[in-house]
Scaffold this active site. Sequence first.
Site, mmCIF file in Angstrom:
data_model
loop_
_atom_site.group_PDB
_atom_site.id
_atom_site.type_symbol
_atom_site.label_atom_id
_atom_site.label_comp_id
_atom_site.label_asym_id
_atom_site.label_seq_id
_atom_site.Cartn_x
_atom_site.Cartn_y
_atom_site.Cartn_z
ATOM 1 N N HIS A 135 0.818 -1.222 0.000
ATOM 2 C CA HIS A 135 0.000 0.000 0.000
ATOM 3 C C HIS A 135 0.848 1.267 0.000
ATOM 4 O O HIS A 135 0.371 2.329 0.390
ATOM 5 C CB HIS A 135 -0.958 -0.007 1.203
ATOM 6 C CG HIS A 135 -2.023 -1.074 1.115
ATOM 7 N ND1 HIS A 135 -2.782 -1.479 2.197
ATOM 8 C CD2 HIS A 135 -2.454 -1.823 0.063
ATOM 9 C CE1 HIS A 135 -3.629 -2.433 1.812
ATOM 10 N NE2 HIS A 135 -3.444 -2.667 0.522
ATOM 11 N N CYS A 181 5.368 21.955 -10.867
ATOM 12 C CA CYS A 181 4.249 22.483 -11.651
ATOM 13 C C CYS A 181 3.173 23.147 -10.805
ATOM 14 O O CYS A 181 2.197 23.653 -11.343
ATOM 15 C CB CYS A 181 3.640 21.363 -12.509
ATOM 16 S SG CYS A 181 2.566 20.277 -11.558
ATOM 17 N N ALA A 225 1.522 -9.922 18.349
ATOM 18 C CA ALA A 225 2.602 -10.209 17.402
ATOM 19 C C ALA A 225 3.967 -10.083 18.069
ATOM 20 O O ALA A 225 4.877 -10.873 17.814
ATOM 21 C CB ALA A 225 2.501 -9.250 16.215
ATOM 22 N N THR A 269 -3.580 -8.319 10.922
ATOM 23 C CA THR A 269 -4.446 -7.672 9.933
ATOM 24 C C THR A 269 -5.876 -8.165 10.114
ATOM 25 O O THR A 269 -6.098 -9.347 10.418
ATOM 26 C CB THR A 269 -3.967 -7.900 8.482
ATOM 27 O OG1 THR A 269 -4.958 -7.371 7.586
ATOM 28 C CG2 THR A 269 -3.703 -9.361 8.151
HETATM 29 C C1 BJW Z 1 -3.049 -7.148 16.551
HETATM 30 C C2 BJW Z 1 -2.365 -6.465 17.552
HETATM 31 C C3 BJW Z 1 -1.175 -7.057 18.063
HETATM 32 C C4 BJW Z 1 -4.093 -5.279 16.969
HETATM 33 N N1 BJW Z 1 -0.758 -8.224 17.578
HETATM 34 N N2 BJW Z 1 -2.633 -8.308 16.109
HETATM 35 C C5 BJW Z 1 -13.603 -7.725 -2.979
HETATM 36 C C6 BJW Z 1 -12.492 -8.271 -3.571
HETATM 37 C C7 BJW Z 1 -11.430 -7.472 -3.983
HETATM 38 C C8 BJW Z 1 -11.465 -6.095 -3.783
HETATM 39 C C9 BJW Z 1 -12.574 -5.550 -3.191
HETATM 40 C C10 BJW Z 1 -13.634 -6.345 -2.828
HETATM 41 N N3 BJW Z 1 -14.588 -5.542 -2.305
HETATM 42 C C11 BJW Z 1 -14.122 -4.270 -2.339
HETATM 43 C C12 BJW Z 1 -12.895 -4.253 -2.866
HETATM 44 C C13 BJW Z 1 -12.083 -3.056 -3.063
HETATM 45 C C14 BJW Z 1 -11.316 -2.580 -1.861
HETATM 46 C C15 BJW Z 1 -11.599 -3.374 -0.587
HETATM 47 O O1 BJW Z 1 -10.917 -4.310 -0.240
HETATM 48 N N4 BJW Z 1 -12.607 -2.971 0.169
HETATM 49 C C16 BJW Z 1 -12.996 -3.663 1.400
HETATM 50 C C17 BJW Z 1 -13.011 -2.684 2.568
HETATM 51 C C18 BJW Z 1 -14.312 -4.335 1.189
HETATM 52 N N5 BJW Z 1 -9.906 -2.681 -2.209
HETATM 53 C C19 BJW Z 1 -9.313 -1.736 -2.923
HETATM 54 O O2 BJW Z 1 -9.895 -0.757 -3.350
HETATM 55 C C20 BJW Z 1 -7.836 -1.958 -3.228
HETATM 56 N N6 BJW Z 1 -7.605 -1.845 -4.605
HETATM 57 C C21 BJW Z 1 -8.155 -2.680 -5.501
HETATM 58 O O3 BJW Z 1 -8.908 -3.582 -5.188
HETATM 59 O O4 BJW Z 1 -7.779 -2.417 -6.781
HETATM 60 C C22 BJW Z 1 -8.447 -3.086 -7.844
HETATM 61 C C23 BJW Z 1 -9.523 -2.183 -8.367
HETATM 62 C C24 BJW Z 1 -9.212 -0.896 -8.740
HETATM 63 C C25 BJW Z 1 -10.199 -0.073 -9.274
HETATM 64 C C26 BJW Z 1 -11.493 -0.554 -9.371
HETATM 65 C C27 BJW Z 1 -11.795 -1.850 -8.952
HETATM 66 C C28 BJW Z 1 -10.802 -2.666 -8.461
HETATM 67 C C29 BJW Z 1 -6.988 -0.904 -2.533
HETATM 68 C C30 BJW Z 1 -7.036 -1.016 -1.049
HETATM 69 C C31 BJW Z 1 -6.219 0.098 -0.422
HETATM 70 C C32 BJW Z 1 -6.315 0.114 1.108
HETATM 71 N N7 BJW Z 1 -5.733 1.301 1.586
HETATM 72 C C33 BJW Z 1 -5.574 1.501 3.025
HETATM 73 C C34 BJW Z 1 -4.976 2.913 3.225
HETATM 74 C C35 BJW Z 1 -3.483 2.886 2.842
HETATM 75 C C36 BJW Z 1 -2.822 4.181 3.078
HETATM 76 C C37 BJW Z 1 -2.806 4.576 4.515
HETATM 77 O O5 BJW Z 1 -2.235 3.861 5.373
HETATM 78 O O6 BJW Z 1 -3.417 5.598 4.798
HETATM 79 O O7 BJW Z 1 -4.722 0.518 3.598
HETATM 80 S S1 BJW Z 1 -7.092 1.301 3.961
HETATM 81 C C38 BJW Z 1 -6.325 0.581 5.380
HETATM 82 O O8 BJW Z 1 -6.757 -0.805 5.527
HETATM 83 C C39 BJW Z 1 -4.823 0.511 5.039
HETATM 84 C C40 BJW Z 1 -4.442 -0.829 5.588
HETATM 85 O O9 BJW Z 1 -3.242 -1.261 4.991
HETATM 86 C C41 BJW Z 1 -5.637 -1.668 5.251
HETATM 87 C C42 BJW Z 1 -5.752 -2.924 6.063
HETATM 88 O O10 BJW Z 1 -5.886 -2.659 7.417
HETATM 89 P P1 BJW Z 1 -5.198 -3.606 8.482
HETATM 90 O O11 BJW Z 1 -3.741 -3.516 8.356
HETATM 91 O O12 BJW Z 1 -5.786 -4.955 8.398
HETATM 92 O O13 BJW Z 1 -5.566 -2.864 9.854
HETATM 93 P P2 BJW Z 1 -6.869 -3.010 10.770
HETATM 94 O O14 BJW Z 1 -6.892 -1.857 11.690
HETATM 95 O O15 BJW Z 1 -8.092 -3.235 9.958
HETATM 96 O O16 BJW Z 1 -6.627 -4.348 11.601
HETATM 97 C C43 BJW Z 1 -5.620 -4.458 12.586
HETATM 98 C C44 BJW Z 1 -5.654 -5.864 13.145
HETATM 99 O O17 BJW Z 1 -4.579 -6.034 14.042
HETATM 100 C C45 BJW Z 1 -6.945 -6.183 13.933
HETATM 101 O O18 BJW Z 1 -7.471 -7.414 13.454
HETATM 102 C C46 BJW Z 1 -6.468 -6.330 15.387
HETATM 103 O O19 BJW Z 1 -7.199 -7.318 16.104
HETATM 104 C C47 BJW Z 1 -5.032 -6.750 15.191
HETATM 105 N N8 BJW Z 1 -4.083 -6.399 16.275
HETATM 106 N N9 BJW Z 1 -2.995 -5.309 17.872
HETATM 107 C C48 BJW Z 1 -1.485 -8.855 16.651
HETATM 108 N N10 BJW Z 1 -0.437 -6.461 19.076
HETATM 109 ZN ZN ZN Z 2 3.736 18.527 -10.563
#
Ligand code: BJW
Ligand code: ZN
Length: 250
Positions: free
Chosen positions: A118, A150, A231, A188
């Site tokens: 990401h 730009c 973790a 995650t």
């Molecule tokens: C612990 C702990 C400890 C706490 N030890 N554990 C179905 C199939 C495919 C795609 C899609 C679909 N439906 C919808 C989509 C599209 C969409 C998507 O997935 N949406 C869902 C929400 C439904 N995906 C996209 O749009 C992606 N692109 C894509 O699909 O492109 C193809 C396409 C393009 C155009 C049109 C159509 C298709 C892009 C996704 C980008 C995500 N971006 C973000 C922001 C990044 C920048 C930033 O940081 O600001 O990424 S959103 C945010 O969520 C960030 C994270 O990387 C991501 C995941 O979050 P993560 O890391 O899992 O964090 P949390 O907080 O959710 O969970 C933390 C976990 O840790 C918890 O479970 C805790 O319990 C645990 N924990 N302490 C161990 N000590």
């Molecule tokens: Zn520029």
Amino acid sequence: MIYSAELLRCLERAESICVLTGAGISAESGVPTFRTNDGLWSRFKPEELANIDAFLRNPVLVWEWYAARRTVIHEVFPNPGHEALASMERWIRDFTVATQNVDGLHARAGSRKVLELHGNIERSYCIDCGSFAEDPDPPSPGNAPLCKRCGGLLRPDVVWFGEQLPEEVFQKAEQAARRCSLFLSVGTSSVVYPAASLPMTARESGAYIVEINTERTELSSRFDETILGRAGSILPELLQLIKHSRKIHQ
Ligand code: BJW
Ligand code: ZN
């Protein structure tokens, strides 16, 4: 913690391990996760802020969110979870970390093979001419930073909803998932795709897939096992098991 016989066998034999990490691994460093209620970002839903429409509607608000997060990241350090993964890389011939995190903490811990799915919060690029600003001026209150070339709006070099992941990076992650015999999904919530599909890709290719999380997730039932724990505690224990088995077999 007592680990399953199957996991112990995998750790003992694995020559190829792929790890997917999410915000939970950095939580113990003090970086808030995205989807917990007590998180610093609980006011902001990532689905509402992390997309290009939200940015174009209110670049200052989105930049304030990223500037605050950059400040947090500059003040924290990698934790034993990051460090254990960096050490595992030295013991396992083919070891890949694919991270959804944009905080750069794996690299700071010493991991060399990190796939940033990401993007990285430290970089920015211009939405008009595409040029990168490695060290942009920090956004001043009430202003979004602008391109020096730009004058266009700079945006963080991260992947927002609806945007493609960097193609080559995701391909490498899929290849690593297909190659590995053990896949670890760490800290995650497994709700964001396509990253959340990587463990299943690994499983289709015969890998043993293990989730490490403080809670069960939407995908827990599809993993071979879920280890409930932090973790920063579990990964150092797995590292010790890897080291122990390699020393015995040397
Ligand atoms: C612990 C702990 C400890 C706490 N030890 N554990 C179905 C199939 C495919 C795609 C899609 C679909 N439906 C919808 C989509 C599209 C969409 C998507 O997935 N949406 C869902 C929400 C439904 N995906 C996209 O749009 C992606 N692109 C894509 O699909 O492109 C193809 C396409 C393009 C155009 C049109 C159509 C298709 C892009 C996704 C980008 C995500 N971006 C973000 C922001 C990044 C920048 C930033 O940081 O600001 O990424 S959103 C945010 O969520 C960030 C994270 O990387 C991501 C995941 O979050 P993560 O890391 O899992 O964090 P949390 O907080 O959710 O969970 C933390 C976990 O840790 C918890 O479970 C805790 O319990 C645990 N924990 N302490 C161990 N000590
Ligand atoms: Zn520029």
